[in-house]
Write a protein that holds these residues in place. Structure first.
Motif, PDB file in Angstrom:
ATOM      1  N   LYS A   3       1.201  12.545  -4.364  1.00  0.00           N
ATOM      2  CA  LYS A   3       1.994  11.622  -3.782  1.00  0.00           C
ATOM      3  C   LYS A   3       2.476  10.234  -4.676  1.00  0.00           C
ATOM      4  CE  LYS A   3       1.989   8.464   0.094  1.00  0.00           C
ATOM      5  NZ  LYS A   3       3.174   8.663   0.821  1.00  0.00           N
ATOM      6  N   TRP A   4       1.535   9.635  -4.915  1.00  0.00           N
ATOM      7  CA  TRP A   4       1.588   8.481  -5.893  1.00  0.00           C
ATOM      8  C   TRP A   4       2.242   8.656  -7.358  1.00  0.00           C
ATOM      9  CZ3 TRP A   4      -3.243   6.808  -2.998  1.00  0.00           C
ATOM     10  CH2 TRP A   4      -2.587   6.185  -1.861  1.00  0.00           C
ATOM     11  N   ALA A   5       2.060   9.770  -7.728  1.00  0.00           N
ATOM     12  CA  ALA A   5       2.685  10.264  -9.050  1.00  0.00           C
ATOM     13  C   ALA A   5       4.264  10.461  -8.913  1.00  0.00           C
ATOM     14  CB  ALA A   5       2.130  11.597  -9.542  1.00  0.00           C
ATOM     15  N   ARG A   6       4.509  10.790  -7.575  1.00  0.00           N
ATOM     16  CA  ARG A   6       6.129  10.866  -7.280  1.00  0.00           C
ATOM     17  C   ARG A   6       6.645   9.544  -6.546  1.00  0.00           C
ATOM     18  NH1 ARG A   6       4.939  14.599  -3.912  1.00  0.00           N
ATOM     19  NH2 ARG A   6       5.025  13.349  -2.046  1.00  0.00           N
ATOM     20  N   GLU A   7       6.051   8.945  -5.764  1.00  0.00           N
ATOM     21  CA  GLU A   7       6.498   7.922  -5.056  1.00  0.00           C
ATOM     22  C   GLU A   7       6.073   6.602  -6.037  1.00  0.00           C
ATOM     23  OE1 GLU A   7       4.830   8.321  -1.205  1.00  0.00           O
ATOM     24  OE2 GLU A   7       6.264   9.907  -0.787  1.00  0.00           O
ATOM     25  N   LEU A   8       6.848   6.045  -6.675  1.00  0.00           N
ATOM     26  CA  LEU A   8       6.275   5.030  -7.574  1.00  0.00           C
ATOM     27  C   LEU A   8       6.744   3.644  -6.972  1.00  0.00           C
ATOM     28  CD1 LEU A   8       8.080   6.413 -10.743  1.00  0.00           C
ATOM     29  CD2 LEU A   8       5.807   6.794 -10.183  1.00  0.00           C
ATOM     30  N   ASP A   9       5.912   2.461  -7.390  1.00  0.00           N
ATOM     31  CA  ASP A   9       6.122   1.257  -6.889  1.00  0.00           C
ATOM     32  C   ASP A   9       5.994   1.232  -5.337  1.00  0.00           C
ATOM     33  OD1 ASP A   9       6.599   0.007  -9.153  1.00  0.00           O
ATOM     34  OD2 ASP A   9       8.590   0.385  -9.340  1.00  0.00           O
ATOM     35  N   TYR A  10       4.954   1.981  -4.748  1.00  0.00           N
ATOM     36  CA  TYR A  10       4.692   2.198  -3.368  1.00  0.00           C
ATOM     37  C   TYR A  10       4.210   0.769  -2.929  1.00  0.00           C
ATOM     38  CZ  TYR A  10       2.025   4.568   0.496  1.00  0.00           C
ATOM     39  OH  TYR A  10       1.726   4.638   1.771  1.00  0.00           O
ATOM     40  N   ARG A  11       4.745   0.629  -1.602  1.00  0.00           N
ATOM     41  CA  ARG A  11       4.527  -0.669  -1.064  1.00  0.00           C
ATOM     42  C   ARG A  11       4.277  -0.172   0.590  1.00  0.00           C
ATOM     43  NH1 ARG A  11       7.047  -2.437  -5.239  1.00  0.00           N
ATOM     44  NH2 ARG A  11       6.194  -4.454  -6.281  1.00  0.00           N
ATOM     45  N   LEU A  12       3.330  -0.523   1.395  1.00  0.00           N
ATOM     46  CA  LEU A  12       3.391  -0.158   2.832  1.00  0.00           C
ATOM     47  C   LEU A  12       2.914  -0.925   3.720  1.00  0.00           C
ATOM     48  CD1 LEU A  12       2.584   2.447   4.916  1.00  0.00           C
ATOM     49  CD2 LEU A  12       0.274   2.306   3.846  1.00  0.00           C
ATOM     50  N   ILE A  13       3.696  -1.039   4.969  1.00  0.00           N
ATOM     51  CA  ILE A  13       3.269  -1.813   5.998  1.00  0.00           C
ATOM     52  C   ILE A  13       2.985  -0.918   7.432  1.00  0.00           C
ATOM     53  CG2 ILE A  13       3.789  -3.606   7.683  1.00  0.00           C
ATOM     54  CD1 ILE A  13       5.756  -4.644   5.620  1.00  0.00           C
ATOM     55  N   ALA A  58      -5.992  -0.346   1.671  1.00  0.00           N
ATOM     56  CA  ALA A  58      -6.478   0.649   0.972  1.00  0.00           C
ATOM     57  C   ALA A  58      -5.286   1.550   0.450  1.00  0.00           C
ATOM     58  CB  ALA A  58      -7.472   1.698   1.587  1.00  0.00           C
ATOM     59  N   TRP A  59      -4.417   1.919   1.202  1.00  0.00           N
ATOM     60  CA  TRP A  59      -3.234   2.931   0.911  1.00  0.00           C
ATOM     61  C   TRP A  59      -2.616   2.037  -0.098  1.00  0.00           C
ATOM     62  CZ3 TRP A  59      -0.915   7.691   2.402  1.00  0.00           C
ATOM     63  CH2 TRP A  59      -1.954   8.431   3.336  1.00  0.00           C
ATOM     64  N   ASN A  60      -2.305   0.688   0.006  1.00  0.00           N
ATOM     65  CA  ASN A  60      -1.527  -0.133  -1.040  1.00  0.00           C
ATOM     66  C   ASN A  60      -2.187  -0.276  -2.399  1.00  0.00           C
ATOM     67  OD1 ASN A  60       1.013  -0.639  -0.101  1.00  0.00           O
ATOM     68  ND2 ASN A  60      -0.010  -2.256   1.419  1.00  0.00           N
ATOM     69  N   SER A  61      -3.653   0.128  -2.372  1.00  0.00           N
ATOM     70  CA  SER A  61      -4.242   0.181  -3.758  1.00  0.00           C
ATOM     71  C   SER A  61      -3.909   1.395  -4.579  1.00  0.00           C
ATOM     72  CB  SER A  61      -5.705   0.214  -3.509  1.00  0.00           C
ATOM     73  OG  SER A  61      -6.125   1.608  -3.292  1.00  0.00           O
ATOM     74  N   ARG A  62      -3.430   2.354  -3.916  1.00  0.00           N
ATOM     75  CA  ARG A  62      -3.062   3.626  -4.481  1.00  0.00           C
ATOM     76  C   ARG A  62      -4.209   4.081  -5.248  1.00  0.00           C
ATOM     77  NH1 ARG A  62       0.390  -0.234  -5.912  1.00  0.00           N
ATOM     78  NH2 ARG A  62       0.188   0.171  -8.235  1.00  0.00           N
ATOM     79  N   ASP A  63      -5.134   4.058  -4.774  1.00  0.00           N
ATOM     80  CA  ASP A  63      -6.625   4.617  -5.419  1.00  0.00           C
ATOM     81  C   ASP A  63      -6.990   5.909  -4.550  1.00  0.00           C
ATOM     82  OD1 ASP A  63      -9.235   5.409  -6.004  1.00  0.00           O
ATOM     83  OD2 ASP A  63      -9.633   3.284  -6.483  1.00  0.00           O
ATOM     84  N   PRO A  64      -6.657   7.283  -4.720  1.00  0.00           N
ATOM     85  CA  PRO A  64      -7.072   8.258  -3.863  1.00  0.00           C
ATOM     86  C   PRO A  64      -8.472   8.315  -3.610  1.00  0.00           C
ATOM     87  CG  PRO A  64      -5.419   8.937  -5.706  1.00  0.00           C
ATOM     88  CD  PRO A  64      -5.871   7.680  -6.106  1.00  0.00           C
ATOM     89  N   ARG A  93      -2.330  -5.211  -2.347  1.00  0.00           N
ATOM     90  CA  ARG A  93      -2.319  -5.753  -1.118  1.00  0.00           C
ATOM     91  C   ARG A  93      -1.016  -6.489  -0.579  1.00  0.00           C
ATOM     92  NH1 ARG A  93      -4.069  -9.705   2.478  1.00  0.00           N
ATOM     93  NH2 ARG A  93      -5.623  -8.715   4.103  1.00  0.00           N
ATOM     94  N   ARG A  94      -0.801  -6.319   0.737  1.00  0.00           N
ATOM     95  CA  ARG A  94       0.568  -7.203   1.086  1.00  0.00           C
ATOM     96  C   ARG A  94      -0.044  -8.681   1.390  1.00  0.00           C
ATOM     97  NH1 ARG A  94       2.227  -7.887   6.988  1.00  0.00           N
ATOM     98  NH2 ARG A  94       0.758  -6.408   7.504  1.00  0.00           N
ATOM     99  N   PRO A  95       0.611  -9.668   1.002  1.00  0.00           N
ATOM    100  CA  PRO A  95      -0.135 -10.839   1.180  1.00  0.00           C
ATOM    101  C   PRO A  95      -0.095 -11.095   2.627  1.00  0.00           C
ATOM    102  CG  PRO A  95       1.665 -10.863  -0.615  1.00  0.00           C
ATOM    103  CD  PRO A  95       1.636  -9.474   0.277  1.00  0.00           C
ATOM    104  N   ASP A  96      -0.787 -12.096   3.098  1.00  0.00           N
ATOM    105  CA  ASP A  96      -1.206 -12.341   4.520  1.00  0.00           C
ATOM    106  C   ASP A  96       0.097 -13.028   5.322  1.00  0.00           C
ATOM    107  OD1 ASP A  96      -3.876 -11.181   4.642  1.00  0.00           O
ATOM    108  OD2 ASP A  96      -4.729 -13.277   4.260  1.00  0.00           O
ATOM    109  N   ASP A  97       0.880 -13.891   4.385  1.00  0.00           N
ATOM    110  CA  ASP A  97       1.975 -14.425   4.736  1.00  0.00           C
ATOM    111  C   ASP A  97       3.047 -13.472   4.791  1.00  0.00           C
ATOM    112  OD1 ASP A  97       2.293 -14.812   2.159  1.00  0.00           O
ATOM    113  OD2 ASP A  97       2.869 -16.576   2.079  1.00  0.00           O
TER     114      ASP A  97
END
Length: 154
Positions: free
Chosen positions: A63-73, A24-30, A141-145
């Motif tokens: 947050k996502w207006a400031r933190e660009l190209d956001y990717r989370l694990i 959900a967070w990787n979608s960057r959809d508040p 979404r982070r790929p499963d592999d």
């Protein structure tokens, strides 16, 4: 409204809950992210205190207006009954092109319907070079592999 998996958590369901949150967070959809929280959810994020879904949405938009190209694990640290503790790292860049990896821990508490009613996050930012980045999947979404935090040595 129910948000499975529901407490009490097991190792498997805690890991599922963490992955659903990561996705959900990787979608960057508040708005999408906010639906995982109770209407009156309480957060501490760094030094900011947030209460309720409307404030969550506003916080995430900023947050996502400031933190660009956001990717989370995210990775489960431990769990018990209706609580899960996770550790996480995310990479992002600012509008000047400077890259960062933000590390942190979150403590989560859920209601019986599986909605998060409390989130306490402690986060530190580390400037990194573009060559030091470890997250290179397409936004979303982070790929499963793709390796998780432990496999990446984070």
């Amino acid at each position: 409204m129910s948000r499975p998996p529901l407490p009490p958590f097991t190792a498997e369901t805690a890991a599922q809950k963490a992955r659903l949150a990561e996705d959900a967070w990787n979608s960057r959809d508040p708005e999408r992210v906010s639906l995982a929280y109770t209407e009156d959810s309480i957060w501490r994020n760094r030094a900011e205190f947030i209460s309720g879904r409307d404030e969550i949405v506003g916080f995430l938009k900023r947050k996502w207006a400031r933190e660009l190209d956001y990717r989370l694990i995210k990775e489960v640290w431990t769990w018990n009954e209706n609580r899960i503790a996770v550790r996480f790292a995310y990479e992002w860049r600012d509008d000047s092109g400077h890259w960062f990896r933000s590390y942190g821990n979150e403590n989560w508490e859920f209601d019986l319907a599986g909605l998060m009613r409390r989130r306490v996050a402690s986060i530190n930012d580390l400037p990194i070079t573009e060559r030091e980045r470890k997250y290179h999947w397409p936004l979303g979404r982070r790929p499963d592999d793709h390796p998780g935090l432990s496999e990446l040595g984070l």
